[in-house]
Design an enzyme around this catalytic site. Structure first.
Site, PDB file in Angstrom:
ATOM      1  N   ARG A 222       0.845  -1.129   0.031  1.00 17.65           N
ATOM      2  CA  ARG A 222       0.027  -0.135  -0.104  1.00 17.65           C
ATOM      3  C   ARG A 222       0.938   1.160   0.068  1.00 17.65           C
ATOM      4  O   ARG A 222       1.932   1.416   0.564  1.00 17.65           O
ATOM      5  CB  ARG A 222      -0.837   0.010   1.079  1.00 17.65           C
ATOM      6  CG  ARG A 222      -2.156  -1.022   1.290  1.00 17.65           C
ATOM      7  CD  ARG A 222      -2.949  -0.691  -0.138  1.00 17.65           C
ATOM      8  NE  ARG A 222      -4.299  -1.633  -0.148  1.00 17.65           N
ATOM      9  CZ  ARG A 222      -4.301  -2.427  -1.039  1.00 17.65           C
ATOM     10  NH1 ARG A 222      -3.363  -2.907  -1.915  1.00 17.65           N
ATOM     11  NH2 ARG A 222      -5.403  -3.228  -1.044  1.00 17.65           N
ATOM     12  N   HIS A 270      -0.567  -0.036 -10.286  1.00 16.83           N
ATOM     13  CA  HIS A 270      -1.310  -1.138  -9.289  1.00 16.83           C
ATOM     14  C   HIS A 270      -1.722  -2.422  -9.755  1.00 16.83           C
ATOM     15  O   HIS A 270      -2.909  -2.762  -9.926  1.00 16.83           O
ATOM     16  CB  HIS A 270      -2.643  -0.570  -8.470  1.00 16.83           C
ATOM     17  CG  HIS A 270      -2.885  -1.098  -7.098  1.00 16.83           C
ATOM     18  ND1 HIS A 270      -3.335  -0.306  -5.981  1.00 16.83           N
ATOM     19  CD2 HIS A 270      -2.848  -2.134  -6.716  1.00 16.83           C
ATOM     20  CE1 HIS A 270      -3.696  -0.907  -5.187  1.00 16.83           C
ATOM     21  NE2 HIS A 270      -3.189  -2.313  -5.240  1.00 16.83           N
TER      22      HIS A 270
END
Length: 307
Positions: A222, A270
């Site tokens: 993250r 991502h």
């Protein structure tokens, strides 16, 4: 009834869930249903207030490994279980992503790219896998498999977690003091940590400075893990050879963010490990049956810990 919300691949997930759970009624957004009949939901990034209309909801299955977007919502009562995916085909992809970054470091691909731009023909010294120290932050389902795979390839792997963990073939350490001791002994730092209050800016200016000069960072967990301003300062000073970033504090990354054009930054949007629909549905179906039978299931989120 199981209610599905997955705007990107809804038709596929609806078909797979029907095949995997032929004995259960399944509906999908925006289909109108009796809200009281919905006992379970399988979702990805539902809008605010989505669950408030379902008074008999028992469990929410998150169609991904990250659950930070589900915590802190005011429409999921405390008694409703939140269940995340624990692999669903992501581990193999995460291994590949990490290995690509480690090889990029080990084989000096970033250096050769710079030399190409300068028209330089200069061989770098040979560096074997056993000479590369890889530290893996996060030893859950994904991190543990990454660490084991790299150790099996001969890399010097140490795994770090906040709580004690045991992973075969891997030297495991835990806690803040161990992290501070580990960073100076790291060539490539790979993180797959979740987003929690404890991991926010875990890699701040002070800890980043503990990494050796010319080390590298790969972040596939993250974006909140790293203080981006501090990271940019270390990159500008030439302290880090390169960073490979798949996640960011704000996504998508702003078009004017300095990371885009930085010569020491590699960016991916991502994509380090995508959910494989067939495996995700298999896991959701197994967990739904397990919950119905009162059996332990994998991936139940501890809200106080954030994962």
């Amino acid at each position: 009834m199981l209610y599905l919300y997955s705007p990107d691949q809804q038709e596929l997930y609806f078909r797979l869930l029907q095949e995997a759970l032929p004995d259960r009624e399944i509906a999908c957004w925006p289909q109108e249903v009796d809200p009281e009949a919905v006992t379970h939901a399988a979702v990805w990034m539902p809008p605010a207030g989505f669950f408030r209309r379902f008074p008999n909801l028992q469990a929410v299955f998150v169609m991904g490994a990250g659950v930070d977007q589900m915590l802190g919502r005011d429409d999921i009562p405390e008694q409703v279980a939140i269940v995340r995916l624990t692999d669903a085909g992501m581990a193999k992809q995460m291994i590949e992503y990490c290995l690509y970054g480690v090889l990029h470091y080990q084989r000096y691909m970033d250096v050769y790219r710079q030399q190409q731009g300068a028209g330089q023909w200069l061989a770098q010294p040979t560096r074997l896998a056993g000479e590369v120290r890889v530290s893996v932050l996060g030893l859950g389902q994904l991190g543990a498999q990454v660490a084991q795979h790299l150790a099996g390839m001969g890399y010097r792997v140490t795994g770090w977690s906040r709580q004690p963990r045991a992973v075969g073939q891997v030297n495991c350490v835990h806690g803040d003091a161990a992290l501070r001791a580990l960073l100076p002994e790291t060539d490539v730092l790979f993180s797959v940590l979740p987003a929690t209050p404890e991991t926010r800016h875990l890699l701040d200016a002070e800890r980043l400075a503990l990494l050796p000069k010319d080390s590298a960072i790969i972040n596939a967990g993250r974006g909140s893990l790293i203080d981006e301003e501090a990271l940019l300062a270390h990159l500008n000073r030439g302290h880090l050879r390169f960073v490979m970033l798949d996640v960011f504090a704000q996504e998508p990354l702003a078009a004017d963010h300095p990371f885009w054009l930085h010569p020491r930054v590699m960016i991916t949007p991502h994509v380090a490990a995508d959910t494989v629909p067939e495996e995700a549905v298999s896991q959701i179906a197994a967990n739904l049956r397990g919950l119905a039978a009162g059996e332990p299931v994998t991936g139940v989120v501890e809200r106080c810990r954030g994962y």
